[in-house]
Write a protein that holds these residues in place. Structure first.
Motif, PDB file in Angstrom:
ATOM      1  N   LEU A  20       0.789  -1.233   0.000  1.00 35.94           N
ATOM      2  CA  LEU A  20       0.000   0.000   0.000  1.00 35.94           C
ATOM      3  C   LEU A  20       0.822   1.286   0.000  1.00 35.94           C
ATOM      4  CD1 LEU A  20      -2.652  -1.137   2.637  1.00 35.94           C
ATOM      5  CD2 LEU A  20      -2.931  -1.085   0.151  1.00 35.94           C
ATOM      6  N   LEU A  21       2.080   1.230   0.395  1.00 31.91           N
ATOM      7  CA  LEU A  21       2.877   2.457   0.506  1.00 31.91           C
ATOM      8  C   LEU A  21       3.977   2.567  -0.540  1.00 31.91           C
ATOM      9  CD1 LEU A  21       3.205   2.739   4.391  1.00 31.91           C
ATOM     10  CD2 LEU A  21       1.583   3.896   2.881  1.00 31.91           C
ATOM     11  N   LYS A  22       4.161   1.550  -1.346  1.00 26.52           N
ATOM     12  CA  LYS A  22       5.199   1.598  -2.379  1.00 26.52           C
ATOM     13  C   LYS A  22       4.619   2.224  -3.645  1.00 26.52           C
ATOM     14  CE  LYS A  22       8.533  -1.274  -4.912  1.00 26.52           C
ATOM     15  NZ  LYS A  22       9.646  -0.355  -4.730  1.00 26.52           N
ATOM     16  N   HIS A  23       4.747   3.538  -3.761  1.00 29.86           N
ATOM     17  CA  HIS A  23       4.231   4.281  -4.903  1.00 29.86           C
ATOM     18  C   HIS A  23       5.334   5.184  -5.452  1.00 29.86           C
ATOM     19  CE1 HIS A  23       0.091   2.950  -4.339  1.00 29.86           C
ATOM     20  NE2 HIS A  23       0.252   3.150  -3.038  1.00 29.86           N
ATOM     21  N   GLU A  24       4.992   5.920  -6.492  1.00 25.78           N
ATOM     22  CA  GLU A  24       5.992   6.795  -7.114  1.00 25.78           C
ATOM     23  C   GLU A  24       6.352   7.971  -6.215  1.00 25.78           C
ATOM     24  OE1 GLU A  24       3.275   5.681  -8.568  1.00 25.78           O
ATOM     25  OE2 GLU A  24       4.180   4.229  -9.942  1.00 25.78           O
ATOM     26  N   ALA A  25       5.389   8.457  -5.453  1.00 30.71           N
ATOM     27  CA  ALA A  25       5.621   9.629  -4.603  1.00 30.71           C
ATOM     28  C   ALA A  25       6.103   9.195  -3.216  1.00 30.71           C
ATOM     29  CB  ALA A  25       4.339  10.444  -4.484  1.00 30.71           C
ATOM     30  N   PRO A  26       6.828  10.059  -2.508  1.00 28.38           N
ATOM     31  CA  PRO A  26       7.319   9.704  -1.174  1.00 28.38           C
ATOM     32  C   PRO A  26       6.192   9.615  -0.154  1.00 28.38           C
ATOM     33  CG  PRO A  26       7.786  12.003  -1.640  1.00 28.38           C
ATOM     34  CD  PRO A  26       7.269  11.411  -2.918  1.00 28.38           C
ATOM     35  N   ILE A  27       6.398   8.781   0.855  1.00 33.95           N
ATOM     36  CA  ILE A  27       5.447   8.722   1.958  1.00 33.95           C
ATOM     37  C   ILE A  27       5.937   9.652   3.066  1.00 33.95           C
ATOM     38  CG2 ILE A  27       4.843   6.350   1.358  1.00 33.95           C
ATOM     39  CD1 ILE A  27       6.374   5.491   3.928  1.00 33.95           C
ATOM     40  N   LEU A  28       5.044   9.958   3.983  1.00 36.85           N
ATOM     41  CA  LEU A  28       5.343  10.861   5.091  1.00 36.85           C
ATOM     42  C   LEU A  28       5.224  10.121   6.414  1.00 36.85           C
ATOM     43  CD1 LEU A  28       3.184  13.985   4.058  1.00 36.85           C
ATOM     44  CD2 LEU A  28       5.516  13.411   3.319  1.00 36.85           C
ATOM     45  N   PHE A  29       6.178  10.362   7.314  1.00 39.63           N
ATOM     46  CA  PHE A  29       6.027   9.942   8.702  1.00 39.63           C
ATOM     47  C   PHE A  29       6.879  10.846   9.577  1.00 39.63           C
ATOM     48  CE2 PHE A  29       9.007   6.833   6.718  1.00 39.63           C
ATOM     49  CZ  PHE A  29      10.170   7.091   7.430  1.00 39.63           C
ATOM     50  N   PRO A  30       6.628  10.884  10.886  1.00 41.63           N
ATOM     51  CA  PRO A  30       7.347  11.826  11.760  1.00 41.63           C
ATOM     52  C   PRO A  30       8.841  11.544  11.812  1.00 41.63           C
ATOM     53  CG  PRO A  30       5.368  10.962  12.836  1.00 41.63           C
ATOM     54  CD  PRO A  30       5.580  10.134  11.614  1.00 41.63           C
ATOM     55  N   ASP A  31       9.598  12.583  12.147  1.00 37.65           N
ATOM     56  CA  ASP A  31      11.053  12.413  12.255  1.00 37.65           C
ATOM     57  C   ASP A  31      11.436  11.649  13.509  1.00 37.65           C
ATOM     58  OD1 ASP A  31      10.353  14.527  13.966  1.00 37.65           O
ATOM     59  OD2 ASP A  31      12.252  15.579  13.670  1.00 37.65           O
ATOM     60  N   ILE A  32      10.601  11.713  14.528  1.00 37.30           N
ATOM     61  CA  ILE A  32      10.805  10.938  15.747  1.00 37.30           C
ATOM     62  C   ILE A  32       9.628   9.983  15.861  1.00 37.30           C
ATOM     63  CG2 ILE A  32      11.030  11.012  18.264  1.00 37.30           C
ATOM     64  CD1 ILE A  32      12.112  13.886  17.903  1.00 37.30           C
ATOM     65  N   THR A  33       9.875   8.714  15.611  1.00 37.75           N
ATOM     66  CA  THR A  33       8.781   7.748  15.538  1.00 37.75           C
ATOM     67  C   THR A  33       9.351   6.352  15.594  1.00 37.75           C
ATOM     68  OG1 THR A  33       6.724   7.246  14.356  1.00 37.75           O
ATOM     69  CG2 THR A  33       8.690   7.557  13.011  1.00 37.75           C
ATOM     70  N   TYR A  34       8.548   5.360  15.272  1.00 43.69           N
ATOM     71  CA  TYR A  34       8.988   3.968  15.284  1.00 43.69           C
ATOM     72  C   TYR A  34      10.096   3.783  14.252  1.00 43.69           C
ATOM     73  CZ  TYR A  34       8.466  -1.158  15.371  1.00 43.69           C
ATOM     74  OH  TYR A  34       8.677  -2.507  15.497  1.00 43.69           O
ATOM     75  N   SER A  35      11.264   3.343  14.725  1.00 43.80           N
ATOM     76  CA  SER A  35      12.438   3.332  13.853  1.00 43.80           C
ATOM     77  C   SER A  35      12.440   2.204  12.829  1.00 43.80           C
ATOM     78  CB  SER A  35      13.717   3.261  14.694  1.00 43.80           C
ATOM     79  OG  SER A  35      13.683   2.168  15.594  1.00 43.80           O
ATOM     80  N   PHE A  36      11.401   1.368  12.823  1.00 46.63           N
ATOM     81  CA  PHE A  36      11.290   0.354  11.780  1.00 46.63           C
ATOM     82  C   PHE A  36      10.823   0.965  10.449  1.00 46.63           C
ATOM     83  CE2 PHE A  36      11.105  -4.425  12.715  1.00 46.63           C
ATOM     84  CZ  PHE A  36      11.778  -4.739  11.550  1.00 46.63           C
ATOM     85  N   TYR A  37      10.161   2.119  10.485  1.00 50.76           N
ATOM     86  CA  TYR A  37       9.614   2.683   9.246  1.00 50.76           C
ATOM     87  C   TYR A  37      10.689   2.952   8.190  1.00 50.76           C
ATOM     88  CZ  TYR A  37       5.329   3.463  12.034  1.00 50.76           C
ATOM     89  OH  TYR A  37       4.219   3.317  12.823  1.00 50.76           O
ATOM     90  N   PRO A  38      11.770   3.652   8.526  1.00 50.92           N
ATOM     91  CA  PRO A  38      12.793   3.852   7.494  1.00 50.92           C
ATOM     92  C   PRO A  38      13.474   2.556   7.069  1.00 50.92           C
ATOM     93  CG  PRO A  38      13.507   4.761   9.602  1.00 50.92           C
ATOM     94  CD  PRO A  38      12.065   4.426   9.749  1.00 50.92           C
ATOM     95  N   VAL A  39      13.494   1.543   7.952  1.00 53.80           N
ATOM     96  CA  VAL A  39      14.057   0.250   7.571  1.00 53.80           C
ATOM     97  C   VAL A  39      13.203  -0.395   6.487  1.00 53.80           C
ATOM     98  CG1 VAL A  39      14.641  -2.073   8.379  1.00 53.80           C
ATOM     99  CG2 VAL A  39      15.129  -0.092   9.829  1.00 53.80           C
ATOM    100  N   TYR A  40      11.895  -0.383   6.662  1.00 55.56           N
ATOM    101  CA  TYR A  40      10.999  -0.922   5.638  1.00 55.56           C
ATOM    102  C   TYR A  40      11.168  -0.165   4.323  1.00 55.56           C
ATOM    103  CZ  TYR A  40       8.417  -3.486   9.258  1.00 55.56           C
ATOM    104  OH  TYR A  40       8.049  -4.328  10.284  1.00 55.56           O
TER     105      TYR A  40
END
Length: 361
Positions: A100-120
């Motif tokens: 659901l999140l792999k698209h042409e445009a970037p996704i948004l999430f907070p700079d301080i948050t669950y650190s798994f998000y940038p890993v995914y």
């Protein structure tokens, strides 16, 4: 590094889970586990599933986990077609990023948050933009209102609520504001800790086809060792997750996890009692740390985020460890002077505050 590694592996910075040390007489307040055991009905259900000779374990589990989906649907007032289940919410989130999140445009999430998000994002080659939290460490919904980022519409939005590691809660009205402003983007609300003081966004899924809410049974249901998570959303979003799951692992939940999770979902009284106990202990811990001079962020989770203006967080964590108490310290910008402290039992939290009282005396 090996010459056999793929370029994807070479470029990855893996997630670092909380430490699981093998130390006796340890007060473990670093990984947000529930201080209480699972419902007694969980063990009874597992024993019943095993029977006298555990013969059922030779058979594959239900790939759809229909019994669990029915229990979750009943608890949250939705249909089974709106539910996806997986091997812990981390696996559910992994499928969310791919489906659901792999698209042409970037996704948004907070700079301080669950650190798994940038890993995914690194694993699945998803572009992303980290949106700074406000000065008080809250998520500002106005930062997610469908504006263009570098000339592009965002490809999706994800954030925990309450946020981690801050524990701060975004009101349901603010989530709805984000949903209304982004009708063409999936908004994923990661509610791992919502049962400890928040209002779930699941009640909005029938009104917004772009909303997906992710839950885990690791925290409020005390099943961190069993690995069960789920997502709730529009059937079309669920179908996307099922397509990825069935291209990856058709049997993500074992037989014992399914029946144990069903029992945990059905024991409403035990669930409510444990959550209320954690909340009461959290309030006491917050008050006690405040008396010791700590600044404690408002928390709606089963942990608190605290700093002391006169003591370095890393040194405090080290001094606690020397007393067999471990908490989580993140060496990251803006939060490197905070400690994330899991709400343990009343006795564990008193031992923590007694130790901090000696350290800061």
């Amino acid at each position: 590094m090996s010459r056999f590694w793929s370029q994807v592996v070479r470029d990855l910075t893996p997630y670092v889970p909380g430490e699981q040390p093998k130390i006796t007489n340890l007060i473990k307040l670093n990984t947000n586990e529930n201080p209480f055991p699972p419902s007694p009905k969980v063990l009874a259900a597992i024993q019943a599933e095993l029977g006298d000779d555990a013969a059922r374990l030779r058979l594959y589990p239900d790939p759809n986990a229909d019994l669990l989906k029915a229990a979750i649907a009943k608890h949250h007032g939705v249909t089974s077609q709106q539910i996806f289940v997986g091997n812990g919410s981390d696996e559910v989130l992994a499928h969310v990023f791919m489906a659901l999140l792999k698209h042409e445009a970037p996704i948004l999430f907070p700079d301080i948050t669950y650190s798994f998000y940038p890993v995914y994002c690194g694993l699945y080659d998803v572009d992303y933009i980290q949106v700074p939290l406000a000065e008080d460490f809250t998520i500002n919904p106005d930062d997610y209102l469908g504006q263009m980022w570098n000339g592009e519409q965002c490809g999706g939005i994800i954030f925990p609520n309450p946020n981690a590691p801050t524990g701060r809660l975004l009101p349901l009205a603010a989530i709805e504001k984000i949903l209304k402003a982004n009708p063409e983007a999936v908004v994923v609300v990661d509610e791992a800790y919502v049962d400890f003081g928040g209002e779930t966004a699941i009640k909005l899924v029938d009104r917004y086809d772009n909303l997906l809410v992710v839950h885990t049974l690791s925290k409020s249901r005390s099943l961190a060792g069993m690995r069960v998570g789920f997502a709730v959303g529009h059937p079309a979003l669920i179908e996307a997750l099922e397509r990825v799951k069935n291209s990856f692992n058709s049997y993500p939940l074992d037989r014992l996890a399914i029946v144990g999770a069903v029992a945990a979902m059905e024991d409403e009284a035990y669930f409510a009692q444990c959550c209320q106990s954690v909340i009461a202990t959290r309030d006491t811990l917050t008050a006690d740390l405040t008396k010791l001079g700590f600044e404690v962020l408002p928390s709606a989770a089963n942990f608190i985020f605290a700093r002391h203006p006169q003591y370095d967080a890393a040194e405090l964590a080290k001094a606690l460890r020397e007393r067999n108490i471990i908490v989580r310290h993140f060496k990251l910008p803006r939060i490197d002077q905070f400690l994330r402290i899991t709400v343990g039992t009343d006795g564990e939290c008193k031992a923590l505050t007694d130790a901090l009282s000696q350290i800061t005396a």
